[in-house]
Scaffold this motif. Structure first.
Motif, short mmCIF file in Angstrom:
data_model
loop_
_atom_site.label_atom_id
_atom_site.label_comp_id
_atom_site.label_asym_id
_atom_site.label_seq_id
_atom_site.Cartn_x
_atom_site.Cartn_y
_atom_site.Cartn_z
N ALA A 194 30.62 64.79 44.81
CA ALA A 194 31.82 65.00 45.64
C ALA A 194 32.12 63.72 46.42
CB ALA A 194 31.62 66.17 46.59
N GLY A 195 33.38 63.34 46.47
CA GLY A 195 33.76 62.11 47.17
C GLY A 195 34.70 62.39 48.31
N ILE A 196 34.34 63.32 49.19
CA ILE A 196 35.21 63.70 50.30
C ILE A 196 35.12 62.65 51.41
CG2 ILE A 196 35.70 65.47 52.03
CD1 ILE A 196 34.33 67.48 50.11
N ASN A 197 36.26 62.17 51.84
CA ASN A 197 36.31 61.16 52.91
C ASN A 197 36.47 61.88 54.25
OD1 ASN A 197 36.22 58.85 51.14
ND2 ASN A 197 38.33 59.35 50.58
N TRP A 198 35.36 62.32 54.77
CA TRP A 198 35.36 63.11 56.00
C TRP A 198 35.77 62.28 57.22
CZ3 TRP A 198 34.81 68.22 55.52
CH2 TRP A 198 34.05 68.75 54.47
N ASP A 199 36.54 62.87 58.10
CA ASP A 199 36.73 62.34 59.44
C ASP A 199 35.67 63.04 60.29
OD1 ASP A 199 37.44 61.75 62.06
OD2 ASP A 199 39.59 61.84 61.66
N LEU A 223 27.93 70.63 56.00
CA LEU A 223 29.11 69.94 55.46
C LEU A 223 28.81 68.57 54.89
CD1 LEU A 223 30.42 71.79 58.07
CD2 LEU A 223 32.43 70.89 56.93
N PHE A 224 28.16 67.72 55.66
CA PHE A 224 28.03 66.33 55.24
C PHE A 224 26.84 66.07 54.30
CE2 PHE A 224 29.98 65.40 59.64
CZ PHE A 224 31.24 65.67 59.15
N HIS A 234 24.50 70.52 38.96
CA HIS A 234 25.86 70.33 39.42
C HIS A 234 26.75 69.96 38.24
CE1 HIS A 234 25.69 65.89 39.09
NE2 HIS A 234 24.42 66.05 39.41
N SER A 235 28.03 70.22 38.39
CA SER A 235 29.02 69.86 37.38
C SER A 235 29.90 68.78 37.98
CB SER A 235 29.84 71.09 37.02
OG SER A 235 30.58 71.52 38.16
N VAL A 236 31.06 68.56 37.38
CA VAL A 236 32.05 67.70 38.01
C VAL A 236 32.45 68.33 39.33
CG1 VAL A 236 32.91 66.80 35.84
CG2 VAL A 236 33.93 68.86 36.80
N TYR A 237 32.86 67.52 40.29
CA TYR A 237 33.30 68.05 41.57
C TYR A 237 34.53 68.93 41.37
CZ TYR A 237 35.64 68.12 46.10
OH TYR A 237 36.29 68.52 47.25
N ASP A 238 34.50 70.13 41.94
CA ASP A 238 35.54 71.12 41.70
C ASP A 238 36.10 71.63 43.03
OD1 ASP A 238 37.20 73.09 40.71
OD2 ASP A 238 35.58 74.53 40.37
#
Length: 372
Positions: A194-199, A223-224, A234-238
């Motif tokens: 997962a490539g989430i750009n968290w604030d 969360l982080f 895991h699979s591709v980020y979904d």
């Protein structure tokens, strides 16, 4: 002549009145269109606000799973055996909320090679479900222990906001999510890829308030934290996964948001089928036709040839390995119980024709040995 002039004057006056009426009518129509457009914009804005508020207010579950600081915690090690029947019981709750949990939990059975057996509250079970009442009246959150960790706890799953007024959407969303954890699935936003750009500061500030009241460490964990690829399936980020938290746009630095997912995604279905495959297929070559000399094959086609499985590539054939026969006996390779030997939580043994797994409180019978 005088009469004609008077007639022309009256005609001009009538035309002016008509033009004036046209202008008034056009202005009125324009005003109506403007008001409709304005109302539509206001309605869209209200809907956006409602969606945004719902995303922020959506209940999220607390991650709970056993860890042992003496060794790396492995998510893979917490999976059930494919084909296993998992015993489930309710510790409390009225018949309505229980029926709703049962209704939506079994969705997983359509895609995973597992079965849920619903047993009485006095029976032994792998998954034990509580609701916010009685001895659990102070437990407001919803959560489940991960996979086979459920065996180690007398209260392994909890629904803290279900009651007779809960909507079907919420019953479906939360039940499927928590049973996903019980089958060993992690939160999707913690997927290793997962490539989430968290604030981060915005997230800390939000979860510090009600109804969560989480400290920074709990936010980090729920969360982080990202799981390592070598210990997790895991699979591709979904972002459409039922296992994903809803994320408002203000919680990311790039404004990317994730909605409030309420059902299994296509990736959820294929992934759980891969984790718990059908063990009655007869092996990796089952259903694959033998190679026929002279037949035209496309890239991706599979064939068997001289006891091996091959796949067509753009440059030729790749040997995927020998054809294997799946052993459907859950006790295959498991040693018999030895009296006096020390066993750890999670260890499996065979005893008097059945498979057992060690838990924190004793042994759990996983079923009879033998092929299905």
């Amino acid at each position: 002549m005088f009469f004609l002039a008077e007639y022309k004057l009256k005609l001009i006056m009538i035309m002016k009145k008509l033009n004036a009426m046209k202008l008034i009518l056009l202005a009125s129509i324009s005003l109506v269109f403007f008001n409709c457009e304005k109302n539509t914009e206001e309605l869209d804005e209200i809907n956006q606000i409602n969606d945004y508020t719902e995303a922020k207010a959506a209940h999220v579950c607390i991650e709970k799973w056993d860890t042992d600081n003496s060794k790396a915690a492995s998510v893979k090690a917490k999976e059930w055996e494919p084909g296993q029947t998992i015993r489930v019981k309710f510790l409390n709750g009225n018949s309505f909320v229980q029926s709703k949990v049962r209704q939506y939990a079994v969705v997983w059975e359509d895609y995973a090679n597992l079965k849920f057996e619903w047993v009485s509250s006095t029976s032994s079970a792998n998954i034990k479900i509580g609701f916010r009442e009685g001895q659990f009246a102070d437990e407001s959150g919803s959560w489940s222990y991960l996979g086979t960790d459920s065996n180690n706890h007398a209260h392994s799953m909890h629904f803290g906001w279900f009651d007779n007024n809960t909507t079907d959407t919420e019953f479906r969303r939360t039940t499927i999510h928590e049973f996903g954890h019980a089958l060993g699935l992690i939160h999707e936003h913690q997927n290793p890829v997962a490539g989430i750009n968290w604030d981060r500061e915005a997230v800390y500030a939000y979860y510090a308030g009600p109804p969560n009241n989480w400290d920074r460490a709990k936010v980090d964990n729920n969360l982080f934290r990202r799981y390592e690829s070598n210990i997790s399936n895991h699979s591709v980020y979904d972002p459409k996964s039922i296992m994903h938290y809803p994320i408002p746009a203000e919680h990311t630095t790039d404004g990317v948001a994730v909605g409030r997912n309420t059902e299994l995604s296509a990736v959820d279905k294929s992934f759980i089928a891969r984790i718990y495959p059908d063990t009655n297929t007869g092996g990796n070559c089952d259903g694959v036709a033998a190679y026929v000399n002279g037949r035209s094959y496309a890239v991706g086609d599979k064939v068997t040839y001289q006891g091996n499985l091959y796949q067509r590539t753009s440059s030729g054939w790749t040997n995927l390995g020998e054809c294997e026969t799946v052993n459907n006996d859950p006790c295959a390779g498991v040693s018999a119980y030895v009296n006096g030997r020390s066993y750890s939580t999670g260890d499996k043994v065979t005893y008097q024709g059945s498979l057992y797994q060690r838990t924190a409180s004793g042994w759990t019978n996983l079923g009879r040995c033998g092929s299905n």
